[in-house]
Motif scaffolding. Structure first.
Motif, mmCIF file in Angstrom:
data_model
loop_
_atom_site.group_PDB
_atom_site.id
_atom_site.type_symbol
_atom_site.label_atom_id
_atom_site.label_comp_id
_atom_site.label_asym_id
_atom_site.label_seq_id
_atom_site.Cartn_x
_atom_site.Cartn_y
_atom_site.Cartn_z
ATOM 1 N N ILE A 145 7.499 115.010 99.206
ATOM 2 C CA ILE A 145 8.536 114.072 98.790
ATOM 3 C C ILE A 145 9.624 114.846 98.072
ATOM 4 C CG2 ILE A 145 9.074 112.015 97.436
ATOM 5 C CD1 ILE A 145 6.185 111.156 97.734
ATOM 6 N N GLY A 146 10.885 114.565 98.435
ATOM 7 C CA GLY A 146 12.018 115.219 97.791
ATOM 8 C C GLY A 146 12.978 114.204 97.198
ATOM 9 N N TYR A 147 13.476 114.464 96.009
ATOM 10 C CA TYR A 147 14.439 113.605 95.321
ATOM 11 C C TYR A 147 15.751 114.369 95.162
ATOM 12 C CZ TYR A 147 10.402 110.716 94.119
ATOM 13 O OH TYR A 147 9.271 109.946 94.171
ATOM 14 N N ASN A 148 16.871 113.624 95.297
ATOM 15 C CA ASN A 148 18.190 114.222 95.157
ATOM 16 C C ASN A 148 19.081 113.300 94.328
ATOM 17 O OD1 ASN A 148 20.355 115.969 95.519
ATOM 18 N ND2 ASN A 148 21.050 114.904 97.366
ATOM 19 N N LEU A 149 19.664 113.838 93.290
ATOM 20 C CA LEU A 149 20.585 113.095 92.422
ATOM 21 C C LEU A 149 21.956 113.750 92.508
ATOM 22 C CD1 LEU A 149 18.312 112.626 89.249
ATOM 23 C CD2 LEU A 149 18.757 110.964 91.068
ATOM 24 N N SER A 150 23.000 112.943 92.749
ATOM 25 C CA SER A 150 24.370 113.459 92.833
ATOM 26 C C SER A 150 25.327 112.500 92.124
ATOM 27 C CB SER A 150 24.778 113.637 94.297
ATOM 28 O OG SER A 150 24.758 112.381 94.987
ATOM 29 N N GLU A 151 26.359 113.076 91.539
ATOM 30 C CA GLU A 151 27.363 112.292 90.807
ATOM 31 C C GLU A 151 28.745 112.681 91.323
ATOM 32 O OE1 GLU A 151 28.865 111.477 86.187
ATOM 33 O OE2 GLU A 151 27.329 112.987 86.661
ATOM 34 N N THR A 152 29.587 111.668 91.608
ATOM 35 C CA THR A 152 30.951 111.898 92.086
ATOM 36 C C THR A 152 31.926 111.121 91.201
ATOM 37 O OG1 THR A 152 30.789 110.038 93.631
ATOM 38 C CG2 THR A 152 30.185 112.226 94.469
ATOM 39 N N GLY A 153 33.135 111.659 91.076
ATOM 40 C CA GLY A 153 34.157 110.994 90.259
ATOM 41 C C GLY A 153 35.527 111.065 90.916
ATOM 42 N N HIS A 154 36.403 110.077 90.628
ATOM 43 C CA HIS A 154 37.763 110.019 91.164
ATOM 44 C C HIS A 154 38.771 110.194 90.016
ATOM 45 C CE1 HIS A 154 36.264 108.558 95.068
ATOM 46 N NE2 HIS A 154 35.413 107.800 94.355
ATOM 47 N N ASP A 155 39.913 110.756 90.353
ATOM 48 C CA ASP A 155 40.975 111.004 89.366
ATOM 49 C C ASP A 155 40.431 111.785 88.173
ATOM 50 O OD1 ASP A 155 42.664 109.565 91.005
ATOM 51 O OD2 ASP A 155 42.282 107.663 89.943
ATOM 52 N N THR A 156 39.771 112.842 88.469
ATOM 53 C CA THR A 156 39.144 113.639 87.412
ATOM 54 C C THR A 156 40.216 114.436 86.676
ATOM 55 O OG1 THR A 156 37.166 113.821 88.782
ATOM 56 C CG2 THR A 156 37.379 115.357 86.929
ATOM 57 N N HIS A 157 40.082 114.521 85.343
ATOM 58 C CA HIS A 157 40.997 115.318 84.535
ATOM 59 C C HIS A 157 40.233 115.911 83.362
ATOM 60 C CE1 HIS A 157 40.923 111.278 82.704
ATOM 61 N NE2 HIS A 157 41.116 111.936 81.535
ATOM 62 N N VAL A 158 40.874 116.834 82.663
ATOM 63 C CA VAL A 158 40.248 117.523 81.535
ATOM 64 C C VAL A 158 40.590 116.767 80.252
ATOM 65 C CG1 VAL A 158 40.084 119.671 80.247
ATOM 66 C CG2 VAL A 158 40.327 119.718 82.736
ATOM 67 N N SER A 159 39.541 116.491 79.489
ATOM 68 C CA SER A 159 39.742 115.779 78.224
ATOM 69 C C SER A 159 40.355 116.729 77.204
ATOM 70 C CB SER A 159 38.418 115.225 77.719
ATOM 71 O OG SER A 159 38.584 114.680 76.431
ATOM 72 N N LEU A 160 41.416 116.255 76.516
ATOM 73 C CA LEU A 160 42.039 117.073 75.487
ATOM 74 C C LEU A 160 41.162 117.167 74.247
ATOM 75 C CD1 LEU A 160 45.738 115.788 75.774
ATOM 76 C CD2 LEU A 160 44.733 117.850 76.758
ATOM 77 N N LEU A 161 40.234 116.236 74.076
ATOM 78 C CA LEU A 161 39.386 116.221 72.884
ATOM 79 C C LEU A 161 38.154 117.123 73.046
ATOM 80 C CD1 LEU A 161 38.815 115.058 70.079
ATOM 81 C CD2 LEU A 161 37.617 113.155 71.208
ATOM 82 N N LYS A 209 36.200 118.998 78.493
ATOM 83 C CA LYS A 209 35.325 118.856 79.651
ATOM 84 C C LYS A 209 35.984 117.933 80.666
ATOM 85 C CE LYS A 209 31.018 119.506 77.063
ATOM 86 N NZ LYS A 209 29.706 118.921 76.714
ATOM 87 N N ALA A 210 35.470 118.067 81.924
ATOM 88 C CA ALA A 210 35.997 117.214 82.989
ATOM 89 C C ALA A 210 35.457 115.803 82.820
ATOM 90 C CB ALA A 210 35.616 117.782 84.349
ATOM 91 N N GLN A 211 36.328 114.799 83.007
ATOM 92 C CA GLN A 211 35.905 113.412 82.923
ATOM 93 C C GLN A 211 36.701 112.592 83.925
ATOM 94 O OE1 GLN A 211 36.668 112.086 78.927
ATOM 95 N NE2 GLN A 211 38.876 111.867 79.264
ATOM 96 N N SER A 212 36.124 111.434 84.260
ATOM 97 C CA SER A 212 36.754 110.555 85.241
ATOM 98 C C SER A 212 36.519 109.119 84.831
ATOM 99 C CB SER A 212 36.173 110.819 86.631
ATOM 100 O OG SER A 212 36.706 109.902 87.561
ATOM 101 N N ASN A 213 37.514 108.306 85.076
ATOM 102 C CA ASN A 213 37.373 106.885 84.736
ATOM 103 C C ASN A 213 36.594 106.132 85.799
ATOM 104 O OD1 ASN A 213 38.911 107.233 82.397
ATOM 105 N ND2 ASN A 213 40.847 106.918 83.511
ATOM 106 N N ARG A 214 36.525 106.681 87.015
ATOM 107 C CA ARG A 214 35.745 106.064 88.081
ATOM 108 C C ARG A 214 34.725 107.092 88.601
ATOM 109 N NH1 ARG A 214 39.599 103.881 92.555
ATOM 110 N NH2 ARG A 214 40.405 106.011 92.306
ATOM 111 N N ALA A 215 33.454 106.857 88.349
ATOM 112 C CA ALA A 215 32.379 107.782 88.746
ATOM 113 C C ALA A 215 31.263 107.024 89.462
ATOM 114 C CB ALA A 215 31.812 108.519 87.546
ATOM 115 N N ASN A 216 30.594 107.711 90.393
ATOM 116 C CA ASN A 216 29.469 107.142 91.150
ATOM 117 C C ASN A 216 28.239 108.062 90.984
ATOM 118 O OD1 ASN A 216 31.085 105.042 92.172
ATOM 119 N ND2 ASN A 216 31.807 106.365 93.843
#
Length: 381
Positions: A289-305, A308-315
């Motif tokens: 059995i194999g498990y796979n976890l993946s995360e995707t994001g749209h309109d990614t930008h770098v947080s000034l605070l 790190k990379a962050q996105s307001n819309r992520a899956n």
């Protein structure tokens, strides 16, 4: 039986025979000595003549040729030929080296009086008339006789008393037993209508007594490969595969190990034994059995605070897959974590090999009608 007188007379001085009046007594050179003695049939006249002239002599009794066994007489002649034609021609230094090696081995049976009495009994011990009441001891019958008369022969020699002697006796006893068992083959083939009972060969701490012949005609691997034909059932116990490997030269332990069709592995503590045991259980196709976890994001930008990379819309996506992979049936961890009365067994039922399996064992001293799991729950294991 006939007697002979051996007289110490220089071979180079044959005229001494005439001077001492011995020429009429049929003296001949003694071939068994270094040609410094003569022999003749023992008579009262000859003994009286030797004593009268103060000639040193000794009397020996030899079997008459017409009453002796022809085969034994032929063997004696072969020994004489070997002694005079082969042994006497070897260089003295080489002969000394050979004799020294044999003397060191034979001294093991001469140092301890108890060992000497058991393994080197007096000649009278084998005389049925002189030893009718077993006062000189009871000689051990041949293994051929013991096998066919339903007897049990065991070696009781604590290895701590003399490890070298214990191993030597154990190995010689084992080889003698193997020779007797293989000699059953022509008897079984010559008498197919006769029933021949099974024979057991049971050996604990086998690593101390294991021998392999490699290119020689003898060896445990050759005996075990032929043991089914003379109806021999060997049961061998050893500490581990590593202990067996360390007692045998080179890779001969592999040849010996493959002759055991049924193998029972208890808990193993060294990695080499666990690895070999796992490989002997071979690989098989197993469902993984194999498990796979993946995360995707749209309109990614770098947080000034945080930087790190962050996105307001992520899956976040999760997937589970099934696939077949060839892997060992029992891995090394399984062999090192076996509990008491548990084993991994590679069995052979006499006709077909069985797949490696996990077995639960029950000690002989526990209730045979009580299951393993009930005994384990009650703390009896």
């Amino acid at each position: 039986m006939s007697g002979e007188c051996l007289a110490a007379i220089p071979n180079s001085c044959e005229h001494w025979l005439r001077g001492w009046g011995l020429i009429d007594f049929d003296f001949l050179p003694d071939e068994a000595k270094d040609k410094d003695q003569y022999r003749a049939p023992a008579t009262q006249a000859l003994e009286g003549h030797l004593k009268k002239h103060a000639i040193e002599f000794q009397r020996q009794t030899i079997p008459a040729p017409e009453k002796s066994d022809p085969d034994k007489r032929a063997q004696l002649e072969a020994v004489k030929r070997w002694f005079h034609d082969a042994w006497r021609r070897i260089e003295p230094k080489l002969r000394t080296s050979i004799v020294e090696g044999i003397s060191v081995f034979l001294s093991l049976f001469d140092d301890n009086p108890k060992v000497k009495r058991i393994f080197c009994p007096p000649k009278e011990c084998y005389d049925t008339e002189a030893n009718a009441d077993d006062k000189y001891g009871k000689p051990l019958p041949s293994f051929s006789w013991l096998i066919e008369t339903d007897k049990v022969c065991a070696l009781n020699f604590p290895i701590g008393m003399n490890p070298g002697l214990a191993k030597a006796i154990g190995v010689m006893m084992k080889l003698d037993f193997e020779r007797a068992v293989l000699n059953r083959v022509p008897q079984i083939e010559a008498h197919p209508e006769q029933y021949f009972r099974q024979v057991f060969f049971i050996c604990d701490e086998y690593q101390y007594f294991a021998t392999v012949g490699e290119n020689e005609p003898t060896g445990d691997e050759k005996f075990l490969s032929l043991s089914r034909q003379p109806k021999c059932i060997p049961i061998i116990a050893t500490q581990s595969i590593s202990s067996l490997k360390s007692s045998l030269p080179g890779e001969t332990w592999r040849t010996l190990l493959q002759t055991f069709r049924t193998k029972i592995f208890l808990a193993l503590s060294d990695d080499f034994s666990a690895k070999i045991a796992s490989e002997l259980c071979v690989k098989e196709d197993q469902l993984k059995i194999g498990y796979n976890l993946s995360e995707t994001g749209h309109d990614t930008h770098v947080s000034l605070l945080t930087g790190k990379a962050q996105s307001n819309r992520a899956n976040l996506t999760t997937s589970k897959t099934y696939y077949q992979q060839s892997d060992y049936r029992f891995d090394m961890k399984t062999f090192t974590e076996l509990r008491n009365a548990q084993s991994v067994t590679i069995a052979y039922d006499g006709l077909n090999p069985m797949p490696p399996m996990f077995c639960y064992l029950k000690p002989y001293f526990n209730d045979p009608n009580k299951s393993y799991f009930r005994q384990a729950a009650d703390g009896e294991l």
